[in-house]
Design an enzyme around this catalytic site. Sequence first.
Site, PDB file in Angstrom:
ATOM      1  N   LYS A   4      15.720  21.034  -4.586  1.00 33.22           N
ATOM      2  CA  LYS A   4      15.654  22.941  -4.152  1.00 33.22           C
ATOM      3  C   LYS A   4      14.906  22.797  -2.815  1.00 33.22           C
ATOM      4  O   LYS A   4      15.119  23.855  -2.236  1.00 33.22           O
ATOM      5  CB  LYS A   4      14.875  23.470  -5.286  1.00 33.22           C
ATOM      6  CG  LYS A   4      15.843  23.865  -6.653  1.00 33.22           C
ATOM      7  CD  LYS A   4      15.032  24.491  -7.647  1.00 33.22           C
ATOM      8  CE  LYS A   4      15.797  24.749  -8.794  1.00 33.22           C
ATOM      9  NZ  LYS A   4      16.267  23.533  -9.587  1.00 33.22           N
ATOM     10  N   THR A  18      23.025  31.791 -16.301  1.00 36.28           N
ATOM     11  CA  THR A  18      23.117  32.414 -15.449  1.00 36.28           C
ATOM     12  C   THR A  18      24.392  32.943 -15.044  1.00 36.28           C
ATOM     13  O   THR A  18      24.952  33.651 -14.619  1.00 36.28           O
ATOM     14  CB  THR A  18      22.166  32.149 -14.094  1.00 36.28           C
ATOM     15  OG1 THR A  18      22.634  30.813 -13.845  1.00 36.28           O
ATOM     16  CG2 THR A  18      20.582  32.195 -14.517  1.00 36.28           C
ATOM     17  N   VAL A  38      16.053  23.935 -18.875  1.00 45.97           N
ATOM     18  CA  VAL A  38      16.952  24.567 -19.882  1.00 45.97           C
ATOM     19  C   VAL A  38      16.934  24.042 -21.101  1.00 45.97           C
ATOM     20  O   VAL A  38      17.531  24.932 -22.266  1.00 45.97           O
ATOM     21  CB  VAL A  38      18.278  24.856 -19.057  1.00 45.97           C
ATOM     22  CG1 VAL A  38      18.309  25.669 -18.011  1.00 45.97           C
ATOM     23  CG2 VAL A  38      18.921  23.416 -18.929  1.00 45.97           C
ATOM     24  N   ASN A  77      16.894  17.866 -11.701  1.00 42.96           N
ATOM     25  CA  ASN A  77      16.430  18.457 -12.857  1.00 42.96           C
ATOM     26  C   ASN A  77      16.059  17.366 -13.835  1.00 42.96           C
ATOM     27  O   ASN A  77      16.753  16.462 -13.937  1.00 42.96           O
ATOM     28  CB  ASN A  77      17.231  19.494 -13.488  1.00 42.96           C
ATOM     29  CG  ASN A  77      17.490  20.701 -12.588  1.00 42.96           C
ATOM     30  OD1 ASN A  77      16.697  21.484 -12.615  1.00 42.96           O
ATOM     31  ND2 ASN A  77      18.499  20.711 -11.956  1.00 42.96           N
TER      32      ASN A  77
END
Length: 313
Positions: free
Chosen positions: A96, A167, A150, A142
């Site tokens: 990110k 999302t 998640v 992740n």
Amino acid sequence: NSEPSLYKIEKELLSQKCNTKIKAILANVDNFELLNDIFKKQKVDVIFHAAAYKHVPLVEKNPISGLLNNVISTRSVCEAAIKNNIKQVVLISSDKAVRPTNIMGASKRLSELIVQAYADKFDTKKTNNKYQTIFSMVRFGNVLNSSGSVVPLFREQIKSGGPITLTHENVERFFMTIPEASHLVLQAACLGKGGELFLLDMGEPVKIYHLAEQMVRLSGLKIKDKNNLDGDIEILSIGLRPGEKMYEELLIDAKSESTEHPLIFKAQEDFIPYDNFLPKIKILEKHLKNFDEESALFLLKELVPSWKKDSTL
């Protein structure tokens, strides 16, 4: 600084029944004086700096706390490491940080820039100092089943009978297991000579929708949709959150070099020299401690110009 989490991880480590001594310290990592005291008294050799807030929506809503924890802590760790002649500092970064669209990602990129600035400033070839703290970074995606990921969320939603909420059905993420990530971080640390940005080979990105489907099926249940109204668990798209990307990247510039390890690569990326950069971090800290969010975010944008504020990709 989370008492229940510290208690839990200490208990888990002690249960391994190995000869390694474990010492749990309840503390805030952005406190330089405290870090300095710990490093001195404990005679620390190697630091893995993983103490970042990483939950995108929470940091987006709490930018001052997020930046204090993620950015100022990195400066404090690096400064205390230099003062105590620590052998090595490894920053755990995130995909990110690449062209960030949220404050959490921008804070991780700023943390990388801090580590790069310290690596350059205190390079023994420039300082003639017989002591050298090796600063390096490891950037990856992740981690499956980690805190805030998640997988625990989907597991809870399946257990409660659904629906699973994601999302966007086309969102993609890189994933790696906890053991894989841990081993590769340790191996990347062994390769560090100073200033490297290591990238872990995350394989192919995974569609979150397919992950949700797989988890439903592995639970012995069926997907409920327009083709199967008698299914057990429905999967709903609820829309991208503020600052969330459709996909993540590992490289700012599309160049990386191989290393001795087939799953570890390294990249050379631009940074800001220490003498120009650290005074601005001190100004940022002043804004944060004065709760001046507007000035803090304005300076964050100056320091991380690739941050696309309030955008969704």
